[in-house]
Design an enzyme around this catalytic site. Structure first.
Site, PDB file in Angstrom:
ATOM      1  CG  ASP A  29      -2.092   0.958   1.073  1.00 18.10           C
ATOM      2  OD1 ASP A  29      -3.238   0.487   1.005  1.00 18.10           O
ATOM      3  OD2 ASP A  29      -1.847   2.188   1.021  1.00 18.10           O
ATOM      4  CG  ASN A  87     -12.030  -0.406   4.004  1.00 21.48           C
ATOM      5  OD1 ASN A  87     -12.333  -0.859   5.097  1.00 21.48           O
ATOM      6  ND2 ASN A  87     -10.882   0.203   3.774  1.00 21.48           N
ATOM      7  CD  GLN A  94     -14.868  -0.449  -2.608  1.00 24.72           C
ATOM      8  OE1 GLN A  94     -16.026  -0.684  -2.246  1.00 24.72           O
ATOM      9  NE2 GLN A  94     -14.324  -1.035  -3.641  1.00 24.72           N
ATOM     10  CG  HIS A 100      -8.671  -3.094  -2.422  1.00 29.25           C
ATOM     11  ND1 HIS A 100      -9.606  -2.352  -3.104  1.00 29.25           N
ATOM     12  CD2 HIS A 100      -8.414  -2.397  -1.285  1.00 29.25           C
ATOM     13  CE1 HIS A 100      -9.889  -1.259  -2.424  1.00 29.25           C
ATOM     14  NE2 HIS A 100      -9.184  -1.268  -1.308  1.00 29.25           N
ATOM     15  CG  HIS A 102      -6.711  -2.719   3.184  1.00 31.43           C
ATOM     16  ND1 HIS A 102      -5.974  -1.577   2.948  1.00 31.43           N
ATOM     17  CD2 HIS A 102      -7.930  -2.488   2.631  1.00 31.43           C
ATOM     18  CE1 HIS A 102      -6.715  -0.696   2.289  1.00 31.43           C
ATOM     19  NE2 HIS A 102      -7.914  -1.221   2.084  1.00 31.43           N
TER      20      HIS A 102
HETATM   21  P1  AMP Z   1      -9.693   1.439   0.265  1.00 31.01           P
HETATM   22  O1  AMP Z   1      -9.769   2.767   0.947  1.00 31.01           O
HETATM   23  O2  AMP Z   1     -10.083   0.275   1.116  1.00 31.01           O
HETATM   24  O3  AMP Z   1     -10.427   1.456  -1.057  1.00 31.01           O
HETATM   25  O4  AMP Z   1      -8.155   1.183  -0.028  1.00 31.01           O
HETATM   26  C1  AMP Z   1      -7.479   1.706  -1.103  1.00 31.01           C
HETATM   27  C2  AMP Z   1      -6.027   1.660  -0.754  1.00 31.01           C
HETATM   28  O5  AMP Z   1      -5.272   1.785  -1.948  1.00 31.01           O
HETATM   29  C3  AMP Z   1      -5.558   2.785   0.177  1.00 31.01           C
HETATM   30  O6  AMP Z   1      -5.022   2.218   1.362  1.00 31.01           O
HETATM   31  C4  AMP Z   1      -4.501   3.507  -0.642  1.00 31.01           C
HETATM   32  O7  AMP Z   1      -3.417   3.939   0.134  1.00 31.01           O
HETATM   33  C5  AMP Z   1      -4.081   2.459  -1.653  1.00 31.01           C
HETATM   34  N1  AMP Z   1      -3.581   2.948  -2.916  1.00 31.01           N
HETATM   35  C6  AMP Z   1      -4.152   3.860  -3.734  1.00 31.01           C
HETATM   36  N2  AMP Z   1      -3.409   4.021  -4.838  1.00 31.01           N
HETATM   37  C7  AMP Z   1      -2.352   3.173  -4.721  1.00 31.01           C
HETATM   38  C8  AMP Z   1      -1.218   2.871  -5.533  1.00 31.01           C
HETATM   39  N3  AMP Z   1      -1.022   3.476  -6.718  1.00 31.01           N
HETATM   40  N4  AMP Z   1      -0.336   1.952  -5.086  1.00 31.01           N
HETATM   41  C9  AMP Z   1      -0.514   1.354  -3.890  1.00 31.01           C
HETATM   42  N5  AMP Z   1      -1.572   1.574  -3.093  1.00 31.01           N
HETATM   43  C10 AMP Z   1      -2.460   2.487  -3.483  1.00 31.01           C
END
Ligand code: AMP
Length: 114
Positions: A29, A87, A94, A100, A102
């Site tokens: 992440d 999420n 989300q 995805h 975590h």
């Molecule tokens: P969510 O809020 O559950 O949808 O999680 C999305 C996650 O994606 C967040 O923890 C972000 O930090 C992560 N994220 C967004 N863009 C990227 C990226 N380019 N590379 C790695 N993680 C990312």
């Protein structure tokens, strides 16, 4: 499709990949919430948990992904435990509309989550 995770999967955007096979990609992440924080992402675009339709393809993919968690946790040396979070939707906070999970570890978690 304007999906950042699809672009990572296609290799159009760089990511720190820790595991990959034909069905899933796992990468670190960008904004880690624990010393170990990776995202386990199915390569097929599915918008969220709520977009699963119970088809045999979805069941097979999700069963496969869940079956991989232990292996990925082992690779990251999360022997003291870990948390798997998904999420979903607005209230679930989300922010990326590509399913995805975590995987967080290497620190003591708290409960309840915020
Ligand atoms: P969510 O809020 O559950 O949808 O999680 C999305 C996650 O994606 C967040 O923890 C972000 O930090 C992560 N994220 C967004 N863009 C990227 C990226 N380019 N590379 C790695 N993680 C990312």
């Amino acid at each position: 499709m304007d999906c950042i995770f699809c672009k990572i999967i296609a290799g159009e955007i760089p990511a720190d990949v820790v595991y990959e096979d034909d069905q899933i990609l796992v990468f670190r992440d960008l904004a880690p919430q624990a010393p170990a924080h990776v995202l386990i992402v199915p390569k097929r675009h599915i918008a969220s948990l709520d977009a699963l339709d119970g088809s045999s393809e979805d069941r097979e993919l999700l069963g496969y992904l869940m079956g991989k968690v232990r292996e990925i946790a082992g690779q990251l040396e999360l022997s003291e435990g870990y948390r798997l979070v998904c999420n979903c939707g607005e209230y679930g906070q989300q922010t990326v509309q590509h399913l995805h999970f975590h995987l967080l570890g290497k620190r003591q978690m708290a409960w309840p989550p915020g």
